[in-house]
Design an enzyme around this catalytic site. Sequence first.
Site, PDB file in Angstrom:
ATOM      1  N   SER A 185       0.811  -1.219   0.000  1.00  0.00           N
ATOM      2  CA  SER A 185       0.000   0.000   0.000  1.00  0.00           C
ATOM      3  C   SER A 185       0.844   1.269   0.000  1.00  0.00           C
ATOM      4  O   SER A 185       0.502   2.241  -0.659  1.00  0.00           O
ATOM      5  CB  SER A 185      -0.912   0.022   1.227  1.00  0.00           C
ATOM      6  OG  SER A 185      -1.806  -1.048   1.185  1.00  0.00           O
ATOM      7  N   GLU A 186       1.913   1.245   0.754  1.00  0.00           N
ATOM      8  CA  GLU A 186       2.729   2.444   0.915  1.00  0.00           C
ATOM      9  C   GLU A 186       3.620   2.739  -0.288  1.00  0.00           C
ATOM     10  O   GLU A 186       3.722   3.879  -0.715  1.00  0.00           O
ATOM     11  CB  GLU A 186       3.598   2.336   2.175  1.00  0.00           C
ATOM     12  CG  GLU A 186       2.835   2.387   3.472  1.00  0.00           C
ATOM     13  CD  GLU A 186       2.366   3.784   3.840  1.00  0.00           C
ATOM     14  OE1 GLU A 186       2.663   4.751   3.110  1.00  0.00           O
ATOM     15  OE2 GLU A 186       1.684   3.910   4.871  1.00  0.00           O
TER      16      GLU A 186
END
Length: 187
Positions: free
Chosen positions: A59-60
């Site tokens: 996600s990051e």
Amino acid sequence: MKRSKRAAVFLFFLMAVFFLINSPIVWKWMYPIKYQKEILEASSRYQVDPYLILAVIRSESGFETDRVSRKGAIGLMQVMPDTAEWIAEQAGLGPADERYLYDPVTNINMGTWYLSFLEKRYEGDVVKVIAAYNAGPGKVSSWLMREQWDGKRETIEDIPFGETRQYVQRVLYYHDRYRSIYTDQLQ
């Protein structure tokens, strides 16, 4: 006769696509594991679910070590330089110089230590942990105290910050995906 032959070919094609999409090979291609050794070592060291670490990294940064956010978060787990300094001080990890945040081992260790810290603070409640990883523990604690959000997965839509709401949904989605694709392969 030609119609039924075309229909049969089309049906065969649809079935082939269905089986291909549901193939473990395709799922593993869509949801790869990079830095597995580093993730497993940090997971073991800090007692954090490796699937959660994977979901946060996906996600990051999408597994890109040189990713820098608009706000200045760096590396695989998008650790803010100020947070990195605090983590280095609290956990005895060093060095805290921001250029080390580009190093996968350092970044994964710092991000995982921080997840562990948040898990202790929120008594293992992964939804609150994910929200706090994004918005900060002060914001999440404030939302909980003011009853703006009850901290449950079923009420994620009540999270006051849209960015955090979407982040929590995305991380939980990836967490569930990685867990189902790699069941018991990362323990």
